[in-house]
Design a protein around this motif. Structure first.
Motif, short mmCIF file in Angstrom:
data_model
loop_
_atom_site.label_atom_id
_atom_site.label_comp_id
_atom_site.label_asym_id
_atom_site.label_seq_id
_atom_site.Cartn_x
_atom_site.Cartn_y
_atom_site.Cartn_z
N TYR A 22 8.71 -38.60 8.25
CA TYR A 22 7.96 -37.38 8.61
C TYR A 22 8.78 -36.56 9.60
N ALA A 23 9.42 -35.53 9.10
CA ALA A 23 10.33 -34.76 9.95
C ALA A 23 9.83 -33.34 10.22
N GLY A 24 8.65 -33.01 9.71
CA GLY A 24 8.10 -31.67 9.98
C GLY A 24 8.99 -30.56 9.44
N LEU A 25 9.45 -30.75 8.21
CA LEU A 25 10.48 -29.86 7.68
C LEU A 25 9.95 -28.63 6.95
N SER A 26 8.65 -28.57 6.68
CA SER A 26 8.15 -27.53 5.78
C SER A 26 7.15 -26.60 6.44
N PRO A 27 7.61 -25.52 7.09
CA PRO A 27 6.67 -24.57 7.66
C PRO A 27 5.73 -24.05 6.58
N ALA A 31 0.14 -30.38 6.58
CA ALA A 31 0.25 -31.82 6.82
C ALA A 31 1.65 -32.19 7.33
N SER A 32 2.67 -31.56 6.78
CA SER A 32 4.04 -31.85 7.22
C SER A 32 4.21 -31.51 8.69
N ALA A 33 3.67 -30.35 9.11
CA ALA A 33 3.78 -29.95 10.52
C ALA A 33 2.98 -30.91 11.40
N PHE A 141 15.65 -25.86 3.01
CA PHE A 141 16.98 -26.45 2.83
C PHE A 141 16.91 -27.90 2.31
N HIS A 142 16.02 -28.70 2.93
CA HIS A 142 16.00 -30.13 2.56
C HIS A 142 15.62 -30.32 1.10
N ARG A 143 14.93 -29.32 0.52
CA ARG A 143 14.54 -29.43 -0.88
C ARG A 143 15.59 -28.81 -1.80
N SER A 144 16.29 -27.80 -1.28
CA SER A 144 17.27 -27.12 -2.14
C SER A 144 18.37 -28.09 -2.61
N ALA A 215 6.06 -17.31 1.59
CA ALA A 215 5.78 -17.43 0.15
C ALA A 215 7.05 -18.02 -0.44
N ARG A 216 6.91 -19.07 -1.21
CA ARG A 216 8.13 -19.75 -1.66
C ARG A 216 8.62 -19.29 -3.03
N HIS A 217 7.69 -18.92 -3.90
CA HIS A 217 8.08 -18.77 -5.31
C HIS A 217 8.14 -17.29 -5.70
N PHE A 251 0.87 -23.77 0.08
CA PHE A 251 2.27 -23.37 -0.13
C PHE A 251 2.67 -23.45 -1.59
N HIS A 252 1.96 -24.26 -2.37
CA HIS A 252 2.14 -24.29 -3.83
C HIS A 252 0.76 -24.07 -4.47
N THR A 253 0.76 -23.53 -5.66
CA THR A 253 -0.50 -23.27 -6.36
C THR A 253 -1.33 -24.54 -6.53
N ASP A 254 -0.64 -25.67 -6.72
CA ASP A 254 -1.39 -26.91 -7.01
C ASP A 254 -2.14 -27.45 -5.80
N VAL A 255 -2.03 -26.78 -4.65
CA VAL A 255 -2.86 -27.18 -3.51
C VAL A 255 -4.30 -26.68 -3.75
N ALA A 369 -1.18 -34.99 -7.57
CA ALA A 369 -0.59 -34.04 -8.52
C ALA A 369 0.82 -33.63 -8.13
N CYS A 370 1.13 -33.69 -6.82
CA CYS A 370 2.50 -33.36 -6.41
C CYS A 370 3.47 -34.43 -6.85
N LEU A 371 2.96 -35.65 -6.98
CA LEU A 371 3.85 -36.78 -7.26
C LEU A 371 4.21 -36.90 -8.75
O1 SUG Z 1 7.80 -29.14 -0.27
N1 SUG Z 1 6.78 -31.74 1.87
C1 SUG Z 1 6.81 -31.16 0.54
C2 SUG Z 1 5.51 -31.40 -0.17
C3 SUG Z 1 5.55 -30.97 -1.59
C4 SUG Z 1 4.22 -31.07 -2.27
N2 SUG Z 1 4.32 -30.70 -3.62
C5 SUG Z 1 3.43 -29.96 -4.29
N3 SUG Z 1 2.46 -29.33 -3.70
N4 SUG Z 1 3.58 -29.85 -5.57
C6 SUG Z 1 7.10 -29.66 0.62
O2 SUG Z 1 6.62 -29.02 1.55
C7 SUG Z 1 7.74 -32.40 4.00
C8 SUG Z 1 8.91 -33.24 4.45
C9 SUG Z 1 8.88 -33.52 5.92
O3 SUG Z 1 8.31 -32.73 6.68
O4 SUG Z 1 9.45 -34.57 6.33
C10 SUG Z 1 7.89 -31.87 2.58
O5 SUG Z 1 8.99 -31.57 2.16
#
Ligand code: SUG
Length: 447
Positions: A22-27, A31-33, A141-144, A215-217, A251-255, A369-371
């Protein structure tokens, strides 16, 4: 066009990698924050994910597995100028920015395979092949850094070019930022299909967007994918995510939405102009389309984002009935639970809801669903896949033993900087490629 009866929606789950943290990488991902810096348990996370796969398979749904990526990514660190032997690269990265960069290149985020790619089934494409485009995930970045490896892994599985086309991720940069299937819903009814491709921003042309969260997409990404997949034009529908929904943590539609076949469940803040969306879908698909909206009064946005009732798997059985696989968190939240119970009580075709514990992933904003990546395949296409990726009793047992043997139950930056520890992780991944019969997919195997 292939008969719909010969199409099986295969669930490709991302196996959680051993560096899950859990690194809080996704503003913008609440939940990540919220869990930044909390202690993670990679072993438990991987076992939760595997149990979900096993559960879905026992429902009679074809279930497959995608391997984790190589983390920490030494390739990413080297491309950022860190040099020397592996141990030197890790040690200098660990000293940089208090270890933050090392955390970024160690994220196990490839587990959320709904962001792996956009998939178009062969029935909807001009060339009659199934197309997959690895998502570039450029917003974070961590996802790219998943994109290049993703294309390699998808090619190892969908390599039969008579049946599949795996496209590289779209070129980087914000103009074409693409988050994959998490923003894509394929609905079908009465022999017609609609690909609902949702976007949060437009690269060209003004539009009101979110103000708090990114907005990501990009719309332009979905348009590019529709072109390169050769999706019949009358089957695409590009639609904006509601900016308020994004600002509230979607942050994604599937939320906030999930759909399958002719059933679509969504929160009223999932999409802009939802009434027009509803009427357009109905015009395209006919009256048998069943739309269930949750109003913000019934289910406040913050409850939907905390408990993820929409981030459920809506699994269609061969008799046309549905089973919902929801996160346990949605049962513990009164409003979210009441909404899912309403769906069960009012939608005839929904026969069961099962609540599963995937909390390790949920704490980073990833529900059931994200998994998973949904890949609709004909029987012939299923047989044309390479590797041993379909879950069976044997594979389930082997993966469980493999996780038990190799996964740590906690992890720190010190571990990630330790080259012996990292060699152990790569050794485990090497074994995994043997179990899954995938050949050499990792950089360390190809070096
Ligand atoms: O991209 N979390 C992912 C969660 C992706 C969920 N996917 C869908 N909704 N389909 C993201 O935000 C957090 C990693 C961290 O904070 O350590 C993270 O990347």
């Amino acid at each position: 066009m292939t008969s719909p009866h010969d199409v099986h929606e295969v669930q490709f789950d991302g196996l959680v990698g051993p560096t899950h943290n859990y690194a809080g990488l996704s503003p913008g991902n609440v939940a990540s924050a919220r869990h930044a810096g909390a202690a993670s348990n990679p072993k438990q996370a991987a076992l939760e994910g595997l149990r979900k796969m096993a559960f879905v398979r026992r429902l009679g749904v074809p279930q497959a597995v995608l391997p984790p990526h190589e983390r920490p990514s030494l390739q990413a660190l080297r491309s950022l100028g860190f040099q020397g032997r592996d141990e030197e690269v890790l040690a200098s990265a660990a000293r940089y920015e208090g270890g933050h960069l090392l955390r970024l290149v160690s994220s196990a985020s490839a587990m959320w395979s709904a962001n792996a790619a956009t998939v178009t089934p062969s029935a909807d494409t001009h060339d009659g092949r199934c197309h997959l485009t690895a998502a570039n995930l450029t917003t974070m970045f961590h996802r790219s850094i998943e994109a290049r490896e993703r294309a390699t892994i998808l090619r190892a599985i969908f390599g039969n070019s008579a049946r599949f086309v795996v496209h590289d991720a779209l070129p980087g940069g914000a103009h074409f930022s693409d988050e994959g299937a998490a923003n894509h819903t394929r609905l079908h009814a009465n022999g017609r299909a609609v690909h609902l491709l949702a976007w949060g921003k437009r690269s060209w042309g003004a539009m009101p967007g979110p103000v708090r969260h990114p907005a990501r997409h990009a719309l332009e990404a979905s348009q590019a994918i529709a072109r390169s997949h050769g999706i019949h034009a009358d089957r695409t529908l590009f639609w904006q995510q509601h900016p308020e929904g994004i600002d509230g943590g979607s942050f994604h539609t599937d939320v906030l939405a999930v759909g399958s076949g002719s059933l679509f469940l969504a929160h009223e803040l999932a999409f802009a102009d939802r009434e027009r969306l509803g009427s357009t879908l109905r015009e395209r698909l006919g009256e048998s389309l069943e739309l269930v909206w949750a109003s913000n009064d019934e289910l406040p946005l913050s409850d939907a984002v905390d408990a993820y009732p929409f981030n459920s798997q809506l699994l269609e059985r061969s008799d046309g009935t549905f089973v919902i696989v929801a996160p346990i968190d949605a049962k513990e939240n009164e409003r979210a639970h009441a909404f899912l119970n309403r769906v069960l009580a009012t939608v005839d075709r929904v026969k069961e809801i099962h609540y599963l514990d995937v909390r390790q992933s949920m704490r980073n904003g990833g529900g059931p669903a994200c998994l998973r990546l949904r890949v609709p395949l004909t029987t012939g296409e299923m047989h044309a896949l390479t590797g041993r990726v379909f879950l069976t009793d044997d594979l389930e047992r082997e993966l469980e033993q493999w996780i038990e043997k190799h996964y740590p139950d906690r992890i720190s930056v010190d571990n990630l900087a330790d080259s012996r520890f990292v060699r152990g992780l790569f050794q485990a991944l090497d074994e995994l490629t043997t179990i899954l019969k995938l050949g050499s997919i990792y950089d360390f195997q190809r070096a």
